[in-house]
Write a protein that holds these residues in place. Structure first.
Motif, PDB file in Angstrom:
ATOM      1  N   CYS A 137       2.380 -10.370   0.050  1.00  0.00           N
ATOM      2  CA  CYS A 137       2.456  -8.972   0.484  1.00  0.00           C
ATOM      3  C   CYS A 137       1.054  -8.369   0.619  1.00  0.00           C
ATOM      4  CB  CYS A 137       3.295  -8.166  -0.506  1.00  0.00           C
ATOM      5  SG  CYS A 137       3.466  -6.445  -0.009  1.00  0.00           S
TER       6      CYS A 137
ATOM      7  N   TRP B 239       1.885  -9.311  -4.205  1.00  0.00           N
ATOM      8  CA  TRP B 239       2.988 -10.107  -4.764  1.00  0.00           C
ATOM      9  C   TRP B 239       3.270 -11.224  -3.759  1.00  0.00           C
ATOM     10  CZ3 TRP B 239       7.720  -7.450  -7.450  1.00  0.00           C
ATOM     11  CH2 TRP B 239       7.260  -6.656  -8.526  1.00  0.00           C
TER      12      TRP B 239
ATOM     13  N   HIS C  73       8.456  -4.975  -4.530  1.00  0.00           N
ATOM     14  CA  HIS C  73       7.646  -4.136  -5.410  1.00  0.00           C
ATOM     15  C   HIS C  73       7.785  -2.678  -4.990  1.00  0.00           C
ATOM     16  CE1 HIS C  73       3.497  -2.372  -6.451  1.00  0.00           C
ATOM     17  NE2 HIS C  73       4.332  -2.168  -7.448  1.00  0.00           N
ATOM     18  N   ARG C  74       7.125  -2.293  -3.882  1.00  0.00           N
ATOM     19  CA  ARG C  74       7.285  -0.914  -3.429  1.00  0.00           C
ATOM     20  C   ARG C  74       7.595  -0.839  -1.958  1.00  0.00           C
ATOM     21  NH1 ARG C  74       2.433   1.571  -5.943  1.00  0.00           N
ATOM     22  NH2 ARG C  74       2.377   2.817  -4.039  1.00  0.00           N
TER      23      ARG C  74
ATOM     24  N   TYR D 167       0.121  -5.352   0.407  1.00  0.00           N
ATOM     25  CA  TYR D 167      -0.124  -4.101  -0.316  1.00  0.00           C
ATOM     26  C   TYR D 167      -0.727  -4.375  -1.704  1.00  0.00           C
ATOM     27  CZ  TYR D 167       1.018   0.930  -0.984  1.00  0.00           C
ATOM     28  OH  TYR D 167       0.974   2.275  -1.168  1.00  0.00           O
ATOM     29  N   HIS D 168      -0.007  -5.138  -2.569  1.00  0.00           N
ATOM     30  CA  HIS D 168      -0.554  -5.452  -3.899  1.00  0.00           C
ATOM     31  C   HIS D 168      -0.476  -6.946  -4.204  1.00  0.00           C
ATOM     32  CE1 HIS D 168       1.527  -1.490  -3.872  1.00  0.00           C
ATOM     33  NE2 HIS D 168       0.387  -1.058  -4.392  1.00  0.00           N
TER      34      HIS D 168
ATOM     35  N   CYS E   2       9.141  -5.999   0.799  1.00  0.00           N
ATOM     36  CA  CYS E   2       8.670  -6.424  -0.513  1.00  0.00           C
ATOM     37  C   CYS E   2       9.455  -5.685  -1.600  1.00  0.00           C
ATOM     38  CB  CYS E   2       7.188  -6.134  -0.629  1.00  0.00           C
ATOM     39  SG  CYS E   2       6.521  -6.575  -2.240  1.00  0.00           S
TER      40      CYS E   2
HETATM   41  S1  FES Z   1       4.576  -3.408  -2.069  1.00  0.00           S
HETATM   42 FE1  FES Z   1       4.379  -5.540  -1.970  1.00  0.00          FE
HETATM   43  S2  FES Z   1       3.085  -6.017  -3.597  1.00  0.00           S
HETATM   44 FE2  FES Z   1       3.273  -3.878  -3.728  1.00  0.00          FE
END
Ligand code: FES
Ligand SMILES: [Fe+2]
Length: 396
Positions: A118, A123, A100-101, A120-121, A98
């Protein structure tokens, strides 16, 4: 007979001559090599970069991604990868991370989805890799979305397989990599009409080159496999065609013995041989009388003492086989079970032992014989790729 069949029968006749004279094809000299081939982390890093980061290798059969939005994931030496069938029928490959992070975006080994979302958050990404939604976008802050799509890797479909270069931004040209002989050999096999009956990936505590060597070897058959392959295939009799980066080699099945005395003129001996191919840098493709098997060996991401070995069986479709679905399943399940038993019972234990042995502090130089022609080709081409990094011809 078609021209390709005539050429094949000619190759088989040459193998029969070798069998009659109890000879095998030979290289000019023996070749020595050190245990560091299987243990050196610096060499392992170089091969990840200079070989897998430059050369196209087979990562899937097209039948594994039959419809748009079908995906599979895999671990390559440099990248975690998602392969995704697109709406227009093409395939794209992405780094499975991902933007993002950096969470592992897709954890399933295979599936079908309209968006990658994703865990995790949350996205999400479209099947073509573009960034679709940013959760709580108002508070997240403004970013240029076009810069945060999934990272794409070069991928190409050819001869029924999906090939990948494990480096973003690299060029890919499978025909160039295969060269004219291997390209036309593979084109003639109708591999695109087969289906991937089954595949499995094994993480083994063995360097990938120990594994690749074992599956190019006609010298060990009756010793390592006395009750299985050793009963069916002759040991130390191979007719080899050296294609440079690749090779084709015929081994004699014991049924070929009936032609030792008799004249085979006008007869087709295709059922009496196994036609194997070293598809450089890391695969063995076996053409058996009624199906194909592909064995692929990939270095571990960091550890020279581990590898991923992928085995797949490619067979005619139910319709093409003339069997009913149940009989087809039974037939190929049985074949698969036999392969697994040999792998787990015979090859893997032996090769795990090899890795432990070459890790001995005082393990010394080893040697490949003149009779181990395909192993010599593998070692020669491995060295060449490290010395003269590959680029598709005509490209910068
Ligand atoms: S790491 Fe994928 S949305 Fe935050
Ligand atoms: Fe073996």
């Amino acid at each position: 007979m078609a021209a390709t069949d005539v050429a094949r029968e000619r190759r088989i006749r040459r193998l029969l001559e070798l069998l009659r004279e109890e000879k095998t094809d030979l290289m000019d000299t023996t070749e020595s090599f050190g245990p560091d081939w299987f243990t050196d982390p610096d060499l392992a890093r170089k091969e990840r970069e200079l070989i897998f980061g430059a050369v196209p290798t087979i990562v899937a059969h097209r039948s594994q991604l039959p419809r748009p939005n079908d995906f599979i994931t895999l671990t390559m030496p440099r990248n975690k990868v998602i392969l995704m069938r697109q709406k227009d029928g093409s395939v794209k490959a992405f780094v499975n991370a991902c933007r993002h992070r950096g969470a592992l975006l897709e954890e399933a080994p295979a599936g079908r989805c309209r968006i990658f979302s994703c865990g995790y958050h949350r996205w999400s990404y479209d099947p073509d890799g573009s960034l679709r939604t940013i959760t709580y976008e108002d508070s997240f802050g403004e970013i240029d979305r076009s810069k945060y799509g999934l990272v794409e890797l070069p991928v190409e479909e050819r001869h029924g397989f999906i090939w990948l270069v494990d480096r973003a931004g690299a060029s890919i040209d499978v025909a160039d990599w295969l060269g004219p002989e291997m390209d036309s050999a593979m084109a003639g096999y109708g591999l695109d009409k087969l289906v991937n009956f089954r595949e499995e990936t094994f993480l083994e505590p063995v360097n990938w080159k120990i594994m690749q060597d074992a599956f190019l070897d006609g010298y060990h058959i009756k010793y390592a496999h006395p009750n299985t392959a050793g009963k069916i295939i002759h040991t130390n009799i191979l007719a080899v065609e050296d294609f440079g980066r690749h090779a084709r080699f015929l081994s004699a099945r014991k049924t070929l013995d009936r032609w030792l005395e008799e004249d085979p003129t006008g007869k087709s001996l295709g059922k009496d041989v196994t036609e194997s191919h070293f598809v450089g840098p890391n695969s063995t493709l076996l053409r058996l009388p009624d199906h194909f098997e592909l064995l692929t060996f990939r270095p571990h991401e960091t550890d020279p003492a581990q590898c991923y070995m992928q085995m797949r069986v490619l067979v005619p479709t139910v319709e093409d086989s003339g069997l009913d679905e149940e009989a087809w399943e039974r037939r190929w399940n049985k074949n698969w079970d036999i392969l697994l038993a040999v792998l787990h019972g015979e090859d893997f234990p032996l090769l795990r032992g090899s890795q432990r042995a070459v890790e001995s502090a005082d393990a010394a130089e080893m040697v490949i014989g003149r009779n181990e022609v395909v192993n010599q080709i593998f070692h020669r081409e491995f060295h060449r790729l490290l010395k003269e990094p590959y680029r598709p011809s005509g490209r910068p």
